[in-house]
Design a protein around this motif. Sequence first.
Motif, mmCIF file in Angstrom:
data_model
loop_
_atom_site.group_PDB
_atom_site.id
_atom_site.type_symbol
_atom_site.label_atom_id
_atom_site.label_comp_id
_atom_site.label_asym_id
_atom_site.label_seq_id
_atom_site.Cartn_x
_atom_site.Cartn_y
_atom_site.Cartn_z
ATOM 1 N N GLN A 37 0.816 -1.203 0.000
ATOM 2 C CA GLN A 37 0.000 0.000 0.000
ATOM 3 C C GLN A 37 0.852 1.255 0.000
ATOM 4 O OE1 GLN A 37 -3.572 0.064 -0.118
ATOM 5 N NE2 GLN A 37 -3.005 2.161 -0.708
ATOM 6 N N ASP A 38 2.040 1.197 0.624
ATOM 7 C CA ASP A 38 2.914 2.381 0.670
ATOM 8 C C ASP A 38 3.317 2.818 -0.733
ATOM 9 O OD1 ASP A 38 2.786 2.464 3.407
ATOM 10 O OD2 ASP A 38 4.657 1.363 3.725
ATOM 11 N N VAL A 39 3.586 1.852 -1.607
ATOM 12 C CA VAL A 39 3.938 2.174 -2.991
ATOM 13 C C VAL A 39 2.731 2.760 -3.717
ATOM 14 C CG1 VAL A 39 4.582 1.178 -5.225
ATOM 15 C CG2 VAL A 39 5.828 0.517 -3.161
ATOM 16 N N ILE A 40 1.582 2.160 -3.532
ATOM 17 C CA ILE A 40 0.365 2.634 -4.188
ATOM 18 C C ILE A 40 0.018 4.047 -3.722
ATOM 19 C CG2 ILE A 40 -2.116 2.232 -4.451
ATOM 20 C CD1 ILE A 40 -0.321 0.357 -6.098
ATOM 21 N N ASP A 41 0.314 4.370 -2.473
ATOM 22 C CA ASP A 41 0.010 5.706 -1.944
ATOM 23 C C ASP A 41 0.809 6.810 -2.631
ATOM 24 O OD1 ASP A 41 -1.880 4.711 -0.233
ATOM 25 O OD2 ASP A 41 -0.562 4.649 1.519
ATOM 26 N N LEU A 42 1.862 6.442 -3.361
ATOM 27 C CA LEU A 42 2.654 7.426 -4.094
ATOM 28 C C LEU A 42 2.014 7.804 -5.433
ATOM 29 C CD1 LEU A 42 6.219 5.905 -3.501
ATOM 30 C CD2 LEU A 42 5.127 7.763 -2.229
ATOM 31 N N ILE A 43 0.894 7.160 -5.771
ATOM 32 C CA ILE A 43 0.238 7.344 -7.068
ATOM 33 C C ILE A 43 -1.200 7.796 -6.830
ATOM 34 C CG2 ILE A 43 -0.300 6.262 -9.286
ATOM 35 C CD1 ILE A 43 1.597 3.924 -8.335
ATOM 36 N N ALA A 44 -1.573 8.913 -7.403
ATOM 37 C CA ALA A 44 -2.951 9.399 -7.318
ATOM 38 C C ALA A 44 -3.576 9.325 -8.710
ATOM 39 C CB ALA A 44 -2.989 10.828 -6.796
ATOM 40 N N PHE A 61 9.836 7.882 -9.082
ATOM 41 C CA PHE A 61 9.115 6.745 -8.509
ATOM 42 C C PHE A 61 9.909 5.473 -8.772
ATOM 43 C CE2 PHE A 61 6.214 3.170 -9.198
ATOM 44 C CZ PHE A 61 5.471 3.169 -8.032
ATOM 45 N N HIS A 62 10.088 4.670 -7.739
ATOM 46 C CA HIS A 62 10.800 3.405 -7.906
ATOM 47 C C HIS A 62 10.104 2.340 -7.067
ATOM 48 C CE1 HIS A 62 14.153 0.838 -9.038
ATOM 49 N NE2 HIS A 62 14.196 0.404 -7.789
ATOM 50 N N VAL A 165 4.367 2.971 -14.089
ATOM 51 C CA VAL A 165 3.019 2.817 -13.530
ATOM 52 C C VAL A 165 2.064 2.594 -14.697
ATOM 53 C CG1 VAL A 165 1.120 3.969 -12.331
ATOM 54 C CG2 VAL A 165 3.482 4.221 -11.487
ATOM 55 N N ALA A 166 1.220 1.593 -14.579
ATOM 56 C CA ALA A 166 0.178 1.334 -15.579
ATOM 57 C C ALA A 166 -1.192 1.512 -14.931
ATOM 58 C CB ALA A 166 0.306 -0.079 -16.144
ATOM 59 N N VAL A 167 -2.084 2.161 -15.647
ATOM 60 C CA VAL A 167 -3.482 2.237 -15.227
ATOM 61 C C VAL A 167 -4.294 1.458 -16.261
ATOM 62 C CG1 VAL A 167 -5.454 3.717 -14.746
ATOM 63 C CG2 VAL A 167 -3.155 4.437 -14.063
ATOM 64 N N VAL A 168 -5.027 0.470 -15.778
ATOM 65 C CA VAL A 168 -5.756 -0.454 -16.648
ATOM 66 C C VAL A 168 -7.251 -0.273 -16.433
ATOM 67 C CG1 VAL A 168 -6.067 -2.863 -17.310
ATOM 68 C CG2 VAL A 168 -3.858 -2.102 -16.389
ATOM 69 N N ASP A 169 -7.951 0.067 -17.495
ATOM 70 C CA ASP A 169 -9.413 0.121 -17.462
ATOM 71 C C ASP A 169 -9.947 -1.144 -18.125
ATOM 72 O OD1 ASP A 169 -10.232 2.703 -16.252
ATOM 73 O OD2 ASP A 169 -8.977 3.532 -17.849
#
Length: 322
Positions: A37-44, A61-62, A165-169
Amino acid sequence: MRKIPAALAVLTLAVVGLTGCSMPGAAECTRPAVPDQDVIDLIAVSGSTDDAPDVDIRTPFHSTEVSFADVVTGEGTPISADDQLVVLDITVFSGETGEPVGSTTYDGALTAVFPVSRWEQTFPSFDQALDCATEGSRVVVALPPGEVEAETAATMGLAEDDSAVAVVDIRKVYLPKADGKNQYNTGQGLPSVVRAPDGRPGIIVPDGAPPTDVVVQTIKKGDGPIVTGDVPVRVHYTGVLWDDHTVFDTTWDGDPASVTLDSVVPGFAQALEGQTVGSQVMVVIPPDQGYGDEEQAGIPADSTLVFVADILGLDPEPAPAQ
Protein backbone atom coordinates in the motif's frame (compact mmCIF):
# COMPACT_ATOMS: atom_id res chain seq x y z
CA MET A 1 -17.89 -22.90 -36.05
CA ARG A 2 -17.47 -21.57 -39.52
CA LYS A 3 -19.76 -22.67 -42.30
CA ILE A 4 -16.85 -24.59 -43.79
CA PRO A 5 -14.54 -25.05 -40.81
CA ALA A 6 -10.84 -25.65 -41.08
CA ALA A 7 -10.63 -29.23 -39.88
CA LEU A 8 -8.25 -29.77 -36.99
CA ALA A 9 -6.32 -32.92 -36.31
CA VAL A 10 -8.78 -35.65 -35.37
CA LEU A 11 -8.72 -36.26 -31.64
CA THR A 12 -9.94 -39.30 -29.79
CA LEU A 13 -12.23 -38.76 -26.85
CA ALA A 14 -9.46 -39.74 -24.46
CA VAL A 15 -7.28 -36.88 -25.69
CA VAL A 16 -9.89 -34.33 -24.71
CA GLY A 17 -8.71 -34.74 -21.13
CA LEU A 18 -11.95 -35.61 -19.39
CA THR A 19 -12.10 -35.70 -15.62
CA GLY A 20 -15.80 -36.32 -15.08
CA CYS A 21 -18.84 -34.11 -14.84
CA SER A 22 -18.37 -30.62 -13.49
CA MET A 23 -20.25 -29.78 -10.32
CA PRO A 24 -22.12 -26.61 -9.35
CA GLY A 25 -20.95 -24.31 -6.61
CA ALA A 26 -17.49 -23.36 -7.82
CA ALA A 27 -15.60 -21.04 -5.48
CA GLU A 28 -15.99 -17.34 -6.11
CA CYS A 29 -13.07 -15.42 -7.55
CA THR A 30 -11.45 -13.42 -4.73
CA ARG A 31 -9.34 -10.34 -5.46
CA PRO A 32 -5.89 -10.46 -3.80
CA ALA A 33 -5.00 -7.89 -1.16
CA VAL A 34 -2.87 -4.89 -2.15
CA PRO A 35 0.75 -6.15 -2.02
CA ASP A 36 2.34 -2.82 -0.96
CA GLN A 37 0.00 0.00 0.00
CA ASP A 38 2.91 2.38 0.67
CA VAL A 39 3.94 2.17 -2.99
CA ILE A 40 0.36 2.63 -4.19
CA ASP A 41 0.01 5.71 -1.94
CA LEU A 42 2.65 7.43 -4.09
CA ILE A 43 0.24 7.34 -7.07
CA ALA A 44 -2.95 9.40 -7.32
CA VAL A 45 -5.37 8.42 -10.11
CA SER A 46 -8.40 10.52 -11.04
CA GLY A 47 -10.69 11.28 -13.96
CA SER A 48 -13.52 9.50 -15.69
CA THR A 49 -13.04 5.83 -16.46
CA ASP A 50 -14.44 6.55 -19.93
CA ASP A 51 -11.26 8.42 -20.80
CA ALA A 52 -7.52 8.17 -20.23
CA PRO A 53 -6.76 8.72 -16.54
CA ASP A 54 -5.20 11.71 -14.86
CA VAL A 55 -2.27 10.48 -12.80
CA ASP A 56 -0.03 12.26 -10.32
CA ILE A 57 3.06 10.30 -9.34
CA ARG A 58 5.53 11.30 -6.64
CA THR A 59 8.72 11.22 -8.70
CA PRO A 60 11.24 9.83 -9.09
CA PHE A 61 9.11 6.74 -8.51
CA HIS A 62 10.80 3.41 -7.91
CA SER A 63 9.25 0.08 -7.00
CA THR A 64 11.08 -3.13 -6.13
CA GLU A 65 8.03 -5.36 -6.45
CA VAL A 66 4.78 -5.44 -8.34
CA SER A 67 1.93 -3.81 -6.48
CA PHE A 68 -1.60 -2.98 -7.54
CA ALA A 69 -4.91 -1.69 -6.28
CA ASP A 70 -8.41 -1.09 -7.60
CA VAL A 71 -9.11 2.61 -8.05
CA VAL A 72 -12.65 1.75 -9.18
CA THR A 73 -14.22 -1.67 -8.65
CA GLY A 74 -16.60 -2.85 -11.34
CA GLU A 75 -19.48 -5.25 -10.90
CA GLY A 76 -19.00 -7.31 -14.06
CA THR A 77 -17.42 -10.65 -14.87
CA PRO A 78 -14.11 -11.36 -13.10
CA ILE A 79 -10.87 -12.29 -14.84
CA SER A 80 -10.17 -15.82 -13.68
CA ALA A 81 -8.10 -17.43 -16.45
CA ASP A 82 -5.10 -16.50 -18.58
CA ASP A 83 -6.90 -17.53 -21.77
CA GLN A 84 -9.96 -15.41 -20.98
CA LEU A 85 -10.87 -12.79 -23.57
CA VAL A 86 -10.84 -9.16 -22.43
CA VAL A 87 -10.94 -5.63 -23.77
CA LEU A 88 -8.55 -3.31 -21.94
CA ASP A 89 -7.52 0.31 -22.14
CA ILE A 90 -4.08 0.97 -20.68
CA THR A 91 -1.93 4.03 -20.07
CA VAL A 92 1.70 3.65 -18.98
CA PHE A 93 3.56 6.37 -17.09
CA SER A 94 7.29 6.83 -16.58
CA GLY A 95 8.37 6.43 -12.97
CA GLU A 96 11.19 8.88 -13.63
CA THR A 97 9.11 11.76 -14.99
CA GLY A 98 5.53 10.84 -14.15
CA GLU A 99 4.56 11.55 -17.75
CA PRO A 100 2.54 9.18 -19.98
CA VAL A 101 4.76 7.17 -22.33
CA GLY A 102 2.20 4.94 -24.04
CA SER A 103 -1.50 4.20 -24.18
CA THR A 104 -4.27 2.44 -26.05
CA THR A 105 -6.81 4.38 -28.09
CA TYR A 106 -9.65 4.81 -25.55
CA ASP A 107 -12.05 4.90 -28.50
CA GLY A 108 -14.84 2.98 -26.79
CA ALA A 109 -15.15 0.53 -29.68
CA LEU A 110 -14.67 -2.68 -27.61
CA THR A 111 -13.28 -4.41 -30.68
CA ALA A 112 -9.71 -5.02 -29.47
CA VAL A 113 -10.48 -8.42 -27.98
CA PHE A 114 -7.45 -10.42 -26.77
CA PRO A 115 -6.79 -13.14 -24.20
CA VAL A 116 -5.20 -11.96 -20.98
CA SER A 117 -2.13 -14.04 -21.87
CA ARG A 118 -1.49 -11.76 -24.86
CA TRP A 119 -1.25 -8.75 -22.54
CA GLU A 120 1.02 -10.74 -20.22
CA GLN A 121 3.57 -11.00 -23.02
CA THR A 122 4.04 -7.23 -22.68
CA PHE A 123 3.24 -6.86 -18.98
CA PRO A 124 4.17 -10.15 -17.24
CA SER A 125 2.84 -9.00 -13.87
CA PHE A 126 -0.72 -8.67 -15.20
CA ASP A 127 -1.28 -12.29 -14.18
CA GLN A 128 -1.10 -10.99 -10.60
CA ALA A 129 -2.45 -7.49 -11.02
CA LEU A 130 -5.61 -8.52 -12.90
CA ASP A 131 -6.33 -11.72 -11.00
CA CYS A 132 -10.09 -11.67 -10.24
CA ALA A 133 -10.38 -8.01 -11.31
CA THR A 134 -13.86 -7.34 -12.66
CA GLU A 135 -15.29 -5.74 -15.78
CA GLY A 136 -15.74 -2.03 -15.16
CA SER A 137 -12.74 -1.77 -12.83
CA ARG A 138 -9.84 0.66 -13.03
CA VAL A 139 -6.63 -0.84 -11.68
CA VAL A 140 -3.36 0.95 -10.94
CA VAL A 141 -0.23 -1.20 -11.21
CA ALA A 142 3.26 -0.34 -9.97
CA LEU A 143 5.79 -1.96 -12.31
CA PRO A 144 9.37 -2.46 -11.14
CA PRO A 145 12.21 -2.58 -13.68
CA GLY A 146 11.84 -5.53 -16.04
CA GLU A 147 8.06 -5.74 -15.78
CA VAL A 148 7.54 -4.21 -19.22
CA GLU A 149 8.72 -6.34 -22.14
CA ALA A 150 12.14 -5.07 -23.21
CA GLU A 151 11.34 -3.96 -26.76
CA THR A 152 8.13 -2.24 -25.64
CA ALA A 153 9.95 -0.54 -22.77
CA ALA A 154 12.58 0.77 -25.16
CA THR A 155 9.89 2.08 -27.52
CA MET A 156 8.34 3.92 -24.58
CA GLY A 157 11.70 5.41 -23.62
CA LEU A 158 11.97 3.47 -20.36
CA ALA A 159 15.52 2.65 -19.28
CA GLU A 160 16.39 -0.81 -18.00
CA ASP A 161 16.35 0.37 -14.38
CA ASP A 162 13.20 2.49 -14.69
CA SER A 163 10.02 1.68 -12.84
CA ALA A 164 6.67 2.48 -14.43
CA VAL A 165 3.02 2.82 -13.53
CA ALA A 166 0.18 1.33 -15.58
CA VAL A 167 -3.48 2.24 -15.23
CA VAL A 168 -5.76 -0.45 -16.65
CA ASP A 169 -9.41 0.12 -17.46
CA ILE A 170 -11.19 -3.21 -17.86
CA ARG A 171 -13.81 -2.50 -20.52
CA LYS A 172 -15.16 -5.98 -21.18
CA VAL A 173 -14.57 -9.47 -19.85
CA TYR A 174 -15.87 -12.56 -21.60
CA LEU A 175 -16.66 -15.70 -19.66
CA PRO A 176 -13.92 -18.35 -19.76
CA LYS A 177 -16.58 -21.08 -19.92
CA ALA A 178 -20.33 -21.49 -19.52
CA ASP A 179 -21.27 -20.60 -15.96
CA GLY A 180 -25.03 -21.14 -16.03
CA LYS A 181 -27.11 -23.45 -13.88
CA ASN A 182 -27.09 -27.14 -14.74
CA GLN A 183 -30.28 -28.21 -16.48
CA TYR A 184 -32.04 -31.54 -16.36
CA ASN A 185 -32.46 -33.10 -19.81
CA THR A 186 -34.12 -36.29 -20.88
CA GLY A 187 -33.44 -37.93 -24.19
CA GLN A 188 -32.54 -41.59 -24.39
CA GLY A 189 -30.25 -42.32 -27.28
CA LEU A 190 -28.77 -38.79 -27.40
CA PRO A 191 -25.15 -37.83 -26.69
CA SER A 192 -24.07 -36.96 -23.16
CA VAL A 193 -21.51 -34.36 -22.13
CA VAL A 194 -18.76 -34.37 -19.53
CA ARG A 195 -16.50 -31.43 -18.71
CA ALA A 196 -12.91 -30.89 -17.64
CA PRO A 197 -12.28 -28.30 -14.88
CA ASP A 198 -11.43 -25.63 -17.45
CA GLY A 199 -14.78 -26.19 -19.14
CA ARG A 200 -13.59 -28.19 -22.16
CA PRO A 201 -16.38 -30.62 -23.02
CA GLY A 202 -16.17 -34.25 -23.94
CA ILE A 203 -19.01 -35.65 -26.01
CA ILE A 204 -20.08 -39.27 -25.57
CA VAL A 205 -22.03 -40.38 -28.63
CA PRO A 206 -24.20 -43.47 -28.14
CA ASP A 207 -24.34 -46.41 -30.48
CA GLY A 208 -27.38 -46.44 -32.68
CA ALA A 209 -28.97 -44.35 -35.39
CA PRO A 210 -28.90 -40.55 -35.03
CA PRO A 211 -32.07 -38.46 -34.94
CA THR A 212 -33.33 -37.20 -38.29
CA ASP A 213 -34.29 -33.74 -36.98
CA VAL A 214 -32.23 -31.08 -35.21
CA VAL A 215 -32.15 -31.74 -31.46
CA VAL A 216 -31.08 -28.94 -29.10
CA GLN A 217 -30.49 -29.39 -25.37
CA THR A 218 -29.55 -26.59 -22.98
CA ILE A 219 -27.09 -28.20 -20.57
CA LYS A 220 -26.33 -25.05 -18.58
CA LYS A 221 -28.65 -22.05 -18.55
CA GLY A 222 -26.91 -18.68 -18.27
CA ASP A 223 -28.46 -15.42 -17.11
CA GLY A 224 -26.71 -13.11 -19.58
CA PRO A 225 -27.97 -11.32 -22.70
CA ILE A 226 -29.94 -13.22 -25.32
CA VAL A 227 -28.37 -14.29 -28.61
CA THR A 228 -30.57 -12.64 -31.22
CA GLY A 229 -28.28 -12.69 -34.24
CA ASP A 230 -28.08 -8.90 -34.36
CA VAL A 231 -24.45 -8.98 -33.20
CA PRO A 232 -21.74 -11.66 -33.31
CA VAL A 233 -21.51 -14.12 -30.44
CA ARG A 234 -18.35 -15.53 -28.86
CA VAL A 235 -18.40 -19.28 -28.39
CA HIS A 236 -16.13 -22.10 -27.42
CA TYR A 237 -17.27 -25.24 -29.21
CA THR A 238 -16.36 -28.82 -29.96
CA GLY A 239 -17.76 -30.74 -32.92
CA VAL A 240 -17.94 -34.53 -33.13
CA LEU A 241 -19.00 -36.86 -35.94
CA TRP A 242 -21.85 -39.12 -34.90
CA ASP A 243 -20.67 -42.08 -37.00
CA ASP A 244 -17.13 -42.54 -35.67
CA HIS A 245 -17.28 -40.30 -32.57
CA THR A 246 -14.19 -38.35 -33.58
CA VAL A 247 -13.63 -34.65 -32.89
CA PHE A 248 -13.38 -32.81 -36.21
CA ASP A 249 -13.22 -29.22 -34.94
CA THR A 250 -12.71 -27.41 -31.64
CA THR A 251 -11.86 -23.93 -30.43
CA TRP A 252 -10.62 -25.10 -27.06
CA ASP A 253 -7.03 -25.30 -28.31
CA GLY A 254 -7.07 -21.56 -29.06
CA ASP A 255 -9.29 -18.51 -28.72
CA PRO A 256 -13.09 -18.66 -28.74
CA ALA A 257 -14.70 -17.98 -32.09
CA SER A 258 -16.72 -14.91 -33.00
CA VAL A 259 -19.60 -16.07 -35.18
CA THR A 260 -22.72 -14.65 -36.75
CA LEU A 261 -25.80 -16.80 -37.17
CA ASP A 262 -25.65 -16.45 -40.95
CA SER A 263 -22.04 -17.67 -41.07
CA VAL A 264 -22.70 -21.12 -39.59
CA VAL A 265 -24.71 -24.12 -40.74
CA PRO A 266 -28.46 -23.84 -40.12
CA GLY A 267 -28.55 -26.40 -37.32
CA PHE A 268 -25.85 -24.60 -35.37
CA ALA A 269 -27.58 -21.25 -35.86
CA GLN A 270 -30.82 -22.79 -34.58
CA ALA A 271 -29.01 -24.01 -31.46
CA LEU A 272 -27.57 -20.58 -30.64
CA GLU A 273 -30.50 -18.30 -31.42
CA GLY A 274 -32.52 -17.43 -28.32
CA GLN A 275 -29.93 -18.82 -25.91
CA THR A 276 -28.37 -16.67 -23.20
CA VAL A 277 -24.76 -15.79 -22.45
CA GLY A 278 -23.40 -18.23 -19.87
CA SER A 279 -25.28 -21.17 -21.39
CA GLN A 280 -23.87 -24.43 -22.68
CA VAL A 281 -25.81 -26.02 -25.52
CA MET A 282 -25.61 -29.45 -27.15
CA VAL A 283 -27.03 -29.84 -30.65
CA VAL A 284 -27.36 -32.82 -32.97
CA ILE A 285 -27.42 -31.70 -36.60
CA PRO A 286 -28.60 -34.04 -39.37
CA PRO A 287 -26.95 -33.71 -42.79
CA ASP A 288 -29.67 -31.53 -44.32
CA GLN A 289 -29.09 -28.91 -41.61
CA GLY A 290 -25.31 -29.32 -41.69
CA TYR A 291 -22.98 -29.88 -44.62
CA GLY A 292 -25.31 -31.98 -46.75
CA ASP A 293 -24.28 -34.63 -49.23
CA GLU A 294 -20.83 -33.26 -50.07
CA GLU A 295 -17.59 -33.75 -48.17
CA GLN A 296 -16.46 -30.54 -46.49
CA ALA A 297 -12.91 -30.04 -45.18
CA GLY A 298 -12.53 -33.64 -44.12
CA ILE A 299 -16.11 -34.06 -42.89
CA PRO A 300 -17.65 -36.98 -44.84
CA ALA A 301 -20.75 -36.43 -46.92
CA ASP A 302 -24.09 -37.06 -45.19
CA SER A 303 -22.56 -36.68 -41.73
CA THR A 304 -24.62 -36.11 -38.62
CA LEU A 305 -22.78 -33.62 -36.44
CA VAL A 306 -22.82 -33.12 -32.68
CA PHE A 307 -21.70 -29.81 -31.21
CA VAL A 308 -21.34 -28.55 -27.68
CA ALA A 309 -21.08 -24.76 -27.50
CA ASP A 310 -20.34 -22.50 -24.54
CA ILE A 311 -21.79 -19.02 -25.06
CA LEU A 312 -19.23 -16.62 -23.58
CA GLY A 313 -20.40 -13.16 -24.59
CA LEU A 314 -21.70 -10.88 -27.31
CA ASP A 315 -19.43 -8.81 -29.52
CA PRO A 316 -20.14 -5.19 -30.49
CA GLU A 317 -22.15 -4.64 -33.63
CA PRO A 318 -19.77 -4.45 -36.60
CA ALA A 319 -19.08 -0.97 -37.94
CA PRO A 320 -21.00 -0.17 -41.15
CA ALA A 321 -19.05 -0.58 -44.37
CA GLN A 322 -17.62 2.67 -45.72
